[in-house]
Design a protein around this motif. Structure first.
Motif, PDB file in Angstrom:
ATOM      1  N   VAL A 343       0.839  -1.196   0.000  1.00  0.00           N
ATOM      2  CA  VAL A 343       0.000   0.000   0.000  1.00  0.00           C
ATOM      3  C   VAL A 343       0.875   1.249   0.000  1.00  0.00           C
ATOM      4  O   VAL A 343       2.065   1.196   0.325  1.00  0.00           O
ATOM      5  N   ASP A 344       0.255   2.397  -0.341  1.00  0.00           N
ATOM      6  CA  ASP A 344       1.021   3.637  -0.429  1.00  0.00           C
ATOM      7  C   ASP A 344       0.194   4.882  -0.126  1.00  0.00           C
ATOM      8  O   ASP A 344       0.682   5.994  -0.301  1.00  0.00           O
ATOM      9  N   SER A 345      -1.062   4.724   0.304  1.00  0.00           N
ATOM     10  CA  SER A 345      -1.931   5.879   0.528  1.00  0.00           C
ATOM     11  C   SER A 345      -3.034   5.479   1.503  1.00  0.00           C
ATOM     12  O   SER A 345      -3.254   4.288   1.750  1.00  0.00           O
ATOM     13  N   PRO A 346      -3.761   6.458   2.061  1.00  0.00           N
ATOM     14  CA  PRO A 346      -4.875   6.112   2.942  1.00  0.00           C
ATOM     15  C   PRO A 346      -5.908   5.211   2.268  1.00  0.00           C
ATOM     16  O   PRO A 346      -6.396   4.262   2.880  1.00  0.00           O
ATOM     17  N   ALA A 347      -6.259   5.504   1.024  1.00  0.00           N
ATOM     18  CA  ALA A 347      -7.265   4.696   0.329  1.00  0.00           C
ATOM     19  C   ALA A 347      -6.790   3.261   0.138  1.00  0.00           C
ATOM     20  O   ALA A 347      -7.545   2.307   0.356  1.00  0.00           O
ATOM     21  N   SER A 348      -5.535   3.078  -0.274  1.00  0.00           N
ATOM     22  CA  SER A 348      -5.035   1.720  -0.492  1.00  0.00           C
ATOM     23  C   SER A 348      -4.875   0.979   0.835  1.00  0.00           C
ATOM     24  O   SER A 348      -5.082  -0.235   0.910  1.00  0.00           O
ATOM     25  N   TYR A 349      -4.512   1.701   1.907  1.00  0.00           N
ATOM     26  CA  TYR A 349      -4.401   1.065   3.224  1.00  0.00           C
ATOM     27  C   TYR A 349      -5.768   0.559   3.692  1.00  0.00           C
ATOM     28  O   TYR A 349      -5.886  -0.561   4.208  1.00  0.00           O
ATOM     29  N   LEU A 350      -6.813   1.370   3.510  1.00  0.00           N
ATOM     30  CA  LEU A 350      -8.158   0.945   3.901  1.00  0.00           C
ATOM     31  C   LEU A 350      -8.587  -0.272   3.096  1.00  0.00           C
ATOM     32  O   LEU A 350      -9.142  -1.234   3.643  1.00  0.00           O
ATOM     33  N   VAL A 431      -1.803  -3.251  -3.812  1.00  0.00           N
ATOM     34  CA  VAL A 431      -3.071  -2.522  -3.723  1.00  0.00           C
ATOM     35  C   VAL A 431      -2.879  -1.082  -4.192  1.00  0.00           C
ATOM     36  O   VAL A 431      -3.743  -0.508  -4.842  1.00  0.00           O
ATOM     37  N   GLY A 432      -1.733  -0.467  -3.863  1.00  0.00           N
ATOM     38  CA  GLY A 432      -1.436   0.877  -4.335  1.00  0.00           C
ATOM     39  C   GLY A 432      -0.920   0.847  -5.762  1.00  0.00           C
ATOM     40  O   GLY A 432      -0.810  -0.217  -6.383  1.00  0.00           O
ATOM     41  N   GLY A 433      -0.575   2.033  -6.291  1.00  0.00           N
ATOM     42  CA  GLY A 433      -0.108   2.110  -7.670  1.00  0.00           C
ATOM     43  C   GLY A 433       1.060   3.045  -7.874  1.00  0.00           C
ATOM     44  O   GLY A 433       1.336   3.450  -9.003  1.00  0.00           O
ATOM     45  N   SER A 434       1.791   3.379  -6.813  1.00  0.00           N
ATOM     46  CA  SER A 434       2.922   4.305  -6.936  1.00  0.00           C
ATOM     47  C   SER A 434       4.133   3.602  -7.552  1.00  0.00           C
ATOM     48  O   SER A 434       4.167   2.375  -7.701  1.00  0.00           O
ATOM     49  N   ASP A 435       5.149   4.404  -7.905  1.00  0.00           N
ATOM     50  CA  ASP A 435       6.384   3.833  -8.449  1.00  0.00           C
ATOM     51  C   ASP A 435       7.022   2.864  -7.462  1.00  0.00           C
ATOM     52  O   ASP A 435       7.583   1.836  -7.853  1.00  0.00           O
ATOM     53  N   GLU A 436       6.946   3.187  -6.153  1.00  0.00           N
ATOM     54  CA  GLU A 436       7.551   2.318  -5.154  1.00  0.00           C
ATOM     55  C   GLU A 436       6.829   0.975  -5.074  1.00  0.00           C
ATOM     56  O   GLU A 436       7.464  -0.086  -4.926  1.00  0.00           O
ATOM     57  N   VAL A 437       5.502   0.986  -5.173  1.00  0.00           N
ATOM     58  CA  VAL A 437       4.742  -0.266  -5.163  1.00  0.00           C
ATOM     59  C   VAL A 437       5.064  -1.091  -6.402  1.00  0.00           C
ATOM     60  O   VAL A 437       5.225  -2.319  -6.333  1.00  0.00           O
TER      61      VAL A 437
END
Length: 719
Positions: A343-350, A431-437
């Motif tokens: 995960v990488d954000s509040p939405a992806s963490y939820l 679940v997230g979509g950032s470069d790090e994920v």
């Protein structure tokens, strides 16, 4: 010779690389997606390896032809028996920079190149160097390239490099001496052979490109023999098919049979002194690849991912950063299976918390470890989520600091490698979509761990091309894909993903939003307090934390007062924004304009407030954008510089601070948000996943081979 006889417009099987004949096999399509991801980052190194004749040059040229020449100045070096000084001279020649070969010192060569790159940057262009047959470069030359990648202007890298070569290039890059270069590898891919079906379609594709009308025809057995004798290597296929067509012309044949292929292949092998069929590169079984082995074993070269790391890298990089932040809420050691959620954000963490609660509640429960690439403070306090979902048993936060894309990708890769070695997961769920994920997902895929993609096929707005590219890349890597709806499943089919991999099971975001409506009374109270119900414009733009500059706040308030009209408007402000409004005396302007102002509530309440809104107006860094995209909420993003490109997305657009109207359709008849469903998407996903993992364990279903397999792991499995 035979082209006019068969009515072809050009030779269909020429050996020279030609992007017009590019064939998007699964391997080549995935590799192109990896490279597009790497190029989009505009810095660092991209590594392309493959066996002789696998199509490396064609792939790279296809990529280069898709680049905007007004933004990128590309140059290619093909002769690579060069030392460091020779490479610098070759670069000047390739980029067309005037110089006298052999007359300049190394220092002068570097200065000349830097001046050229700076000139490009001033013109808003960047340099891209393609080094073909890079395995022939000396270590000094490769290190010189790494030094040139340090050239920057206003934190923007001036040079990006492609290293294209045969598999031994990977072995060179694994050396301890090139540790620093490895950490700058943005994307790497290895091109393998075509399978039997792809070989047939490859041949038909090239024939169709030159106007083939079925003459000569090919028997099914002929295609099978061509694949057998060529081992699926495109150049070998071209060589064999070219000779087959020539033979058919000379013998006045209208069809190519299995016996014909057998005879021509025998003739070819006799000419070159080759007596046996070359076997396709060996691929290890994916399940076996996931078994941890001793680190000193050499890594598998058939890898796709980023970046490549030797044993020493884990210790050296990890020792230079802060310890991982680990939260253990309950003992999860008794679970037989382990699933890692990225995960990488509040939405992806939820979403991950909802998924984890459902998966841990199945009959054969799996342990879910939520791994966050960001600092825990960026997700906010746990009360943001606790009222909506059960919190994960174990969560780990990398807390990757700001830095270049290459640095963040390298750090994410190292941290993820450590997690894979510690938890030995059966599955990884980005679940997230950032470069790090994406970097973590690539490491997991290369290590032989299958990926499961939730929210598959759902694409961010076209206003965010990098995020769209990341989403597509993650979908392509996944073995199992859970799509939120039929439209997303259709998008996956158009990307060439097999229908049997895709399951339409609903949206975790909609699960969370529905749960927030029933669990968060704060949202209803806040909305009622301001005399609102639904259909209002929700504003969440804020200053600070790298978002809007304070100096632009007055322009924003003026713009909001202009576009307010008859549409109710609710602005959620953080403490820093509230203080800035007060300091600039802007509260009275908002009050006269009828714009309701409220303190920023916790994330769960913001979810519920968003669902009642007809439109979201915010800055490009807001964490509600991800949710708004999933819920289909119309969105307006503030363009500070007022020069953003026009968006073709009918649900989202940029809006300038001088705007006089919203310019986007917003509904004024939004129904009240629905109550939470009795059967959730998370439960459907958990049920399907439980069955899928059970089938894999029982051998009833093969664990799909990932795009890359076989990276060594740090330690043996615990007994």
């Amino acid at each position: 010779m035979f082209e006019s006889h068969f009515g072809f417009s050009a030779p269909p099987f020429q050996l020279n690389p030609d992007p017009t004949f590019y064939f998007g096999s699964k391997g080549h399509s995935n590799a192109l997606a990896y490279l597009q991801y790497g190029v989009h980052q505009a810095e660092g190194f991209i590594v392309v390896t493959g066996d002789i004749g696998a199509g490396k040059t064609t792939l790279v040229r296809t990529l280069l032809e898709g680049l905007d020449s007004t933004q990128v100045k590309a140059a290619q070096i093909a002769s690579t028996q060069l030392d460091a000084t020779g490479l610098l001279q070759a670069m000047l020649t390739a980029f067309g920079v005037p110089h006298q070969p052999g007359a300049l010192s190394k220092a002068s060569l570097i200065s000349t190149l830097e001046a050229f790159f700076m000139t490009l940057a001033i013109k808003n262009k960047r340099a891209l160097l393609v080094v073909d047959e890079a395995q022939n470069l000396s270590m000094d030359a490769i290190e010189e390239l790494r030094m040139l990648s340090n050239f920057q202007l206003r934190k923007q890298a001036l040079l990006q490099s492609f290293l294209v070569g045969q598999p031994e290039l990977r072995g060179m890059l694994e050396s301890q001496r090139l540790e620093q270069l490895r950490q700058r590898v943005i994307a790497s891919c290895h091109l393998g052979p075509l399978d039997a079906d792809e070989t047939r379609r490859y041949i038909e594709h090239r024939l169709n490109r030159v106007g083939w009308k079925g003459n000569p025809s090919f028997e099914l057995g002929a295609f099978q023999k061509i694949h057998q004798f060529s081992s699926g290597i495109p150049r070998r296929i071209n060589l064999l098919c070219n000779r087959l067509l020539l033979s058919a012309f000379l013998e006045d044949l209208t069809g190519i049979t299995e016996a014909h292929v057998l005879r021509i292949d025998r003739e070819l092998r006799a000419e070159v002194g080759e007596s046996t069929v070359v076997q396709a590169p060996f691929r290890r079984d994916a399940a076996a690849a996931r078994q941890p082995v001793q680190r000193e074993h050499a890594p598998d070269t058939a890898a796709v991912g980023l970046p490549m790391a030797p044993p020493a890298r884990i210790a050296s990089v990890a020792s230079g950063r802060a310890p991982l932040h680990r939260i253990v809420r309950r003992d999860a050691a008794a679970y037989r299976r382990t699933v890692l959620c990225l995960v990488d954000s509040p939405a992806s963490y939820l979403n991950a918390a909802l998924f984890a609660a459902a998966v841990e509640g199945t009959k054969t429960a799996s342990r879910v470890v939520v791994v966050s690439t960001v600092d825990a403070r960026q997700l906010g306090p746990v009360e943001n989520y606790a009222e909506i979902a059960g919190l994960p048993a174990v969560e780990i936060h990398f807390g990757i600091a700001e830095g270049s894309i290459a640095h963040r990708a390298a750090e994410a890769s190292v941290c993820c490698e450590a997690m894979l070695d510690e938890f030995l997961p059966d599955l990884v769920v980005p679940v997230g979509g950032s470069d790090e994920v994406v970097s973590c997902a690539l490491v997991a895929s290369r290590s032989g761990v299958p990926l499961l993609r939730v929210g598959a096929g759902a694409r961010p707005s076209r206003m965010f091309p990098a995020q769209r590219l990341n989403a597509s890349l993650l979908d392509r890597m996944a073995a199992v894909l859970y799509a939120p709806d039929a439209l997303a499943a259709l998008a996956l089919g158009q990307d060439g993903i097999a229908a049997e991999q895709v399951h339409v099971l609903g949206s975790l975001t909609q699960d969370g939003a529905a749960a927030a409506n029933t669990a968060s009374p704060l949202a209803s109270a806040l909305i009622s307090h301001h005399g609102l119900s639904h259909g209002y414009v929700l504003v969440t733009a804020r200053v600070g934390q790298g978002r809007l500059e304070v100096r632009l706040l007055s322009k924003l308030v003026l713009m909001l007062s202009r576009v307010r009209g008859d549409r109710p408007m609710l602005w959620l402000v953080c403490g820093e924004t509230q203080s800035a409004l007060r300091a600039q005396g802007l509260g009275s302007v908002l009050s006269r304009s009828g714009i309701a102002l409220a303190s920023m509530p916790v994330f769960s309440a913001r979810l519920s407030i968003l669902q009642r809104a007809s439109c979201l107006l915010t800055d490009a860094a807001d964490d509600l954008i991800e949710v708004g995209t999933a819920l289909g909420t119309p969105m307006l993003l503030i363009d500070e510089e007022e020069n953003a490109p026009v968006s073709t997305d009918r649900h989202a657009k940029w809006i300038t601070l001088s705007a006089a109207d919203l310019g986007i359709e917003t509904s004024t008849t939004n129904p009240p948000p629905p109550a939470a469903a009795t059967s959730t998407a998370a439960e459907a996903m958990a049920l399907h996943l439980d069955g899928w993992l059970s089938q894999v364990e029982a051998g009833l279903q093969q664990s799909p081979e990932p795009a890359a397999v076989g990276r060594p792991r740090l330690k043996e499995a615990s007994p």
